[in-house]
Every structure is written in C-alpha cells, then in structure tokens.
Design an enzyme around this catalytic site. Structure first.
Site, mmCIF file in Angstrom:
data_model
loop_
_atom_site.group_PDB
_atom_site.id
_atom_site.type_symbol
_atom_site.label_atom_id
_atom_site.label_comp_id
_atom_site.label_asym_id
_atom_site.label_seq_id
_atom_site.Cartn_x
_atom_site.Cartn_y
_atom_site.Cartn_z
ATOM 1 N N ARG A 57 0.679 21.022 31.194
ATOM 2 C CA ARG A 57 0.888 22.040 30.293
ATOM 3 C C ARG A 57 2.150 22.643 31.255
ATOM 4 O O ARG A 57 3.321 22.777 30.395
ATOM 5 C CB ARG A 57 0.747 22.057 29.813
ATOM 6 C CG ARG A 57 -0.374 21.296 28.342
ATOM 7 C CD ARG A 57 -1.480 21.813 27.716
ATOM 8 N NE ARG A 57 -0.818 23.158 26.738
ATOM 9 C CZ ARG A 57 -1.090 23.678 26.099
ATOM 10 N NH1 ARG A 57 -2.624 23.727 26.200
ATOM 11 N NH2 ARG A 57 -0.913 24.679 25.284
ATOM 12 N N ASP A 99 2.377 30.016 26.254
ATOM 13 C CA ASP A 99 3.026 30.330 27.473
ATOM 14 C C ASP A 99 3.764 31.603 27.526
ATOM 15 O O ASP A 99 3.402 32.122 26.614
ATOM 16 C CB ASP A 99 4.140 29.320 26.579
ATOM 17 C CG ASP A 99 4.783 30.013 24.994
ATOM 18 O OD1 ASP A 99 3.983 29.810 24.317
ATOM 19 O OD2 ASP A 99 4.683 31.190 25.076
ATOM 20 N N HIS A 114 -5.254 34.558 23.647
ATOM 21 C CA HIS A 114 -6.323 33.277 23.916
ATOM 22 C C HIS A 114 -5.821 32.916 25.660
ATOM 23 O O HIS A 114 -6.106 31.813 25.895
ATOM 24 C CB HIS A 114 -5.253 32.137 23.366
ATOM 25 C CG HIS A 114 -5.983 32.166 21.723
ATOM 26 N ND1 HIS A 114 -5.260 31.125 20.750
ATOM 27 C CD2 HIS A 114 -6.513 32.716 21.364
ATOM 28 C CE1 HIS A 114 -6.032 31.434 19.615
ATOM 29 N NE2 HIS A 114 -6.916 32.421 20.159
ATOM 30 N N CYS A 141 -8.510 31.014 45.720
ATOM 31 C CA CYS A 141 -8.936 31.953 44.774
ATOM 32 C C CYS A 141 -7.550 32.741 45.742
ATOM 33 O O CYS A 141 -8.268 33.708 46.502
ATOM 34 C CB CYS A 141 -9.909 32.328 44.604
ATOM 35 S SG CYS A 141 -9.361 34.670 44.390
ATOM 36 N N GLY A 181 4.847 31.450 12.813
ATOM 37 C CA GLY A 181 4.131 29.723 13.641
ATOM 38 C C GLY A 181 3.064 29.425 13.918
ATOM 39 O O GLY A 181 2.625 29.569 15.107
ATOM 40 N N LEU A 211 7.311 27.095 8.884
ATOM 41 C CA LEU A 211 7.821 26.171 9.287
ATOM 42 C C LEU A 211 7.491 25.599 7.988
ATOM 43 O O LEU A 211 8.346 25.345 6.434
ATOM 44 C CB LEU A 211 8.126 24.752 9.474
ATOM 45 C CG LEU A 211 9.136 24.056 9.460
ATOM 46 C CD1 LEU A 211 9.956 24.822 9.766
ATOM 47 C CD2 LEU A 211 8.001 22.666 10.536
ATOM 48 N N GLU A 212 6.147 25.459 6.929
ATOM 49 C CA GLU A 212 5.157 25.233 6.328
ATOM 50 C C GLU A 212 4.557 25.812 5.659
ATOM 51 O O GLU A 212 4.093 26.642 6.537
ATOM 52 C CB GLU A 212 5.062 23.641 6.064
ATOM 53 C CG GLU A 212 3.643 23.936 6.932
ATOM 54 C CD GLU A 212 4.000 22.153 7.505
ATOM 55 O OE1 GLU A 212 2.978 21.962 8.175
ATOM 56 O OE2 GLU A 212 4.816 21.744 6.902
HETATM 57 N N1 APR Z 1 9.144 26.507 13.054
HETATM 58 C C1 APR Z 1 8.445 27.484 12.820
HETATM 59 N N2 APR Z 1 6.947 27.189 12.316
HETATM 60 C C2 APR Z 1 6.473 25.824 12.993
HETATM 61 C C3 APR Z 1 7.607 25.390 13.580
HETATM 62 C C4 APR Z 1 8.849 25.769 13.802
HETATM 63 N N3 APR Z 1 10.389 25.076 14.257
HETATM 64 N N4 APR Z 1 7.372 24.205 13.923
HETATM 65 C C5 APR Z 1 6.006 23.550 13.651
HETATM 66 N N5 APR Z 1 5.761 25.031 13.122
HETATM 67 C C6 APR Z 1 3.857 25.587 11.877
HETATM 68 C C7 APR Z 1 3.722 24.643 11.498
HETATM 69 O O1 APR Z 1 3.903 23.534 10.609
HETATM 70 C C8 APR Z 1 2.247 25.248 11.546
HETATM 71 O O2 APR Z 1 1.901 25.592 10.790
HETATM 72 O O3 APR Z 1 2.941 26.069 13.386
HETATM 73 C C9 APR Z 1 2.263 25.877 12.860
HETATM 74 C C10 APR Z 1 1.264 25.229 14.244
HETATM 75 O O4 APR Z 1 0.176 25.404 13.697
HETATM 76 P P1 APR Z 1 -0.689 25.168 15.043
HETATM 77 O O5 APR Z 1 -0.312 23.618 16.207
HETATM 78 O O6 APR Z 1 -2.170 24.458 14.300
HETATM 79 O O7 APR Z 1 -0.762 26.026 16.087
HETATM 80 P P2 APR Z 1 -1.644 27.221 16.603
HETATM 81 O O8 APR Z 1 -1.898 28.256 15.038
HETATM 82 O O9 APR Z 1 -0.930 28.339 17.463
HETATM 83 O O10 APR Z 1 -2.686 27.448 16.698
HETATM 84 C C11 APR Z 1 -3.801 28.032 16.785
HETATM 85 O O11 APR Z 1 -5.767 26.734 18.098
HETATM 86 O O12 APR Z 1 -5.418 24.368 19.445
HETATM 87 C C12 APR Z 1 -6.049 25.944 19.416
HETATM 88 O O13 APR Z 1 -5.931 27.914 21.325
HETATM 89 C C13 APR Z 1 -4.716 26.959 19.939
HETATM 90 O O14 APR Z 1 -3.414 28.834 20.032
HETATM 91 C C14 APR Z 1 -4.133 27.450 19.660
HETATM 92 C C15 APR Z 1 -4.868 27.607 18.409
#
Ligand code: APR
Length: 243
Positions: A57, A99, A114, A141, A181, A211-212
């Site tokens: 990653r 990131d 995180h 280290c 997001g 996105l949704e």
């Molecule tokens: N623009 C806006 N939203 C988006 C896009 C986009 N282009 N693409 C995807 N998404 C949305 C998806 O619909 C989803 O609801 O982003 C969300 C990503 O959700 P996850 O994959 O669950 O990521 P996140 O919510 O950041 O995860 C939380 O879980 O795995 C652990 O530590 C990790 O910080 C992370 C935490």
C-alpha cells in the site's frame, strides 16, 4: 461571530486518486481478510505478511499517478478561506485515511485518527518516524537504532484511535459537521454524527457527502450523493458563498 466546521473523511475521498476503498465490491477487504493484516494479533502471528501488506500500500501511495483530487483541494481551500472570513473561524479536518493526500493538497489543521502509512512506530522506544520505503523485521529504528521493533504507525482493529479527546471537543462545539466518503461501518467515527446531534450545538448542521447513502445517512440533516470530486467542490463553494 465565529463559525467552526469539523470534517470527517474516509477512503471514498481518495478513490478517484487511484486508492482503493475497503468495503466496495473491488475494495481491500474483498481481497484480503482484515484479521490477517490489520490486527495486533495478526502482526504477532505473521509480521512478514503484515509488513508485506503495508509495503504494497505504501508503494502504491507513492506512485506518481496518485495525486490529490478536486475534493482534497476543495477542503484545503475551505480551510484557508474560512479562516480568512472570520477571526475565530476554524476548520478541523479529521481523517480515517492513512494516506497523505490531504497534506499534499495543502490542508494543515488535520488529525489522522487511524494513523499514517508514511510513519513508523518503534515498539522499543515508542518513537514515531517518517518512513517511505519497505519495512521488515530487519528494519532499524531511526531514533533508538533498535532492529526488529518497527511497525507501521496505523491504528489496527481493537486499538484505540488517536486524538479522540480533541475530536470530541471539536464535535461538541461545531456549527457544521461534514462526513465525506465513509460508509459509516467503523466506530468511533461512525458515531460522530450522533455525537453532534445529541451533544453538540442545537443549531449545528450535519451533512453527508458520499457516492451513495452510508449506514448512517438517515441521521444527517442533509445528504449530497455523488463522486467526491464533484459534490465536495460544489458544497464548499456554497458554504463559502454564505460567509
Ligand atoms: N466519492 C465519494 N464517495 C465514494 C467514492 C467516490 N468516488 N467511491 C466510494 N465512495 C464511498 C462508498 O460508497 C463508501 O460509502 O466511500 C465509502 C468507503 O467506505 P469504506 O470502504 O468502508 O471506507 P471507510 O468508511 O473509510 O472505512 C473506515 O475502516 O477498514 C477500516 O481503518 C479502515 O479507516 C478505515 C475504516
């Protein structure tokens, strides 16, 4: 009168920069089991596998094609212009992302709850150091010179997220809470909207940009659904127009 904005971002804001999310159909957890790579137990059991996962990653993040997108840039713009619009105005950006795209876009009032992929933490001396190359059990280290005690400075499942006291204080005091997001599956971040609704300012507005609809979409006052690179700049402009 001062106005404060708290923004929570998740993996969705970096998707259009070429970084995978976690729970989408093509997400990271569809390809690898989190129990094998993102828990302290996994690191205890098989450190080489965990190092390999984060090395992959990290290398991906450092590829030239991975750059901040218009959503990251709009949030950096909001931070500057909002501050210029009022002496006490502030924008606090809380990201679940490991990131560095927010920093690269110019955001500065930023908390990585995180942790960070480009940081190493030493289990011998507890120092946190910048780390941009592959990590292994032989890595040394930079602070104490000890070999074998380094891990990526990321918060794994079952571990306490960083900066929680500062985050809750800001949620209790904000006028706007934006969630961008994130799917609303992982706590404590998924509980921030309820924290604002229950314990925040009665006039605080909560907005989801995703996105949704997320798991917690019904808890927000307003929802704007679409790609972050489109809905975030548009929403930021509307917020700045109101200042
Ligand atoms: N623009 C806006 N939203 C988006 C896009 C986009 N282009 N693409 C995807 N998404 C949305 C998806 O619909 C989803 O609801 O982003 C969300 C990503 O959700 P996850 O994959 O669950 O990521 P996140 O919510 O950041 O995860 C939380 O879980 O795995 C652990 O530590 C990790 O910080 C992370 C935490």
């Amino acid at each position: 009168m001062s106005k404060s904005v708290v923004i929570l971002t998740g993996a969705g804001i970096s998707k259009e920069s070429g970084l995978d999310t976690f729970r989408d159909a093509d997400g990271i957890w569809a390809k690898v089991r989190l129990e094998d790579v993102a828990t302290p137990e996994a690191f205890e059991r098989d450190p080489d596998r965990v190092h390999a996962f984060y090395n992959h990653r990290r290398a991906g993040l450092l590829e030239a094609s991975v750059q901040p997108n218009p959503a990251h840039e709009a949030l950096a713009r909001l931070e500057t212009r909002w501050r210029d619009a009022g002496p006490e105005n502030q924008v606090l950006l809380v990201t679940q992302n490991i990131d560095d795209l927010h920093e690269r876009a110019g955001s500065s009032n930023l908390l990585h709850m995180h942790g960070e992929l480009l940081k190493a933490r030493c289990l011998s001396c507890n120092a946190v150091s910048d780390w941009r190359s592959d990590m292994s059990r032989q890595s040394i280290c930079p602070a104490c010179g000890d070999a074998g005690g380094l891990r990526v400075d990321v918060v794994w499942f079952g571990e306490m997220p960083y900066h929680m006291e500062r985050i809750y204080a800001a949620l209790g005091d904000c006028d706007y809470f934006l969630s961008i997001g994130t799917s609303g599956n992982v706590y404590p971040a998924a509980g921030f909207v309820e924290q604002v609704r229950r314990h925040g300012r009665p006039t605080a507005q909560t907005i989801e940009l995703n996105l949704e609809p997320s798991e917690g979409a019904s808890l927000f006052h307003h929802c704007l659904h679409g790609p972050a690179s489109e809905v975030v700049p548009a929403y930021v402009e509307s917020l700045l127009d109101g200042t």
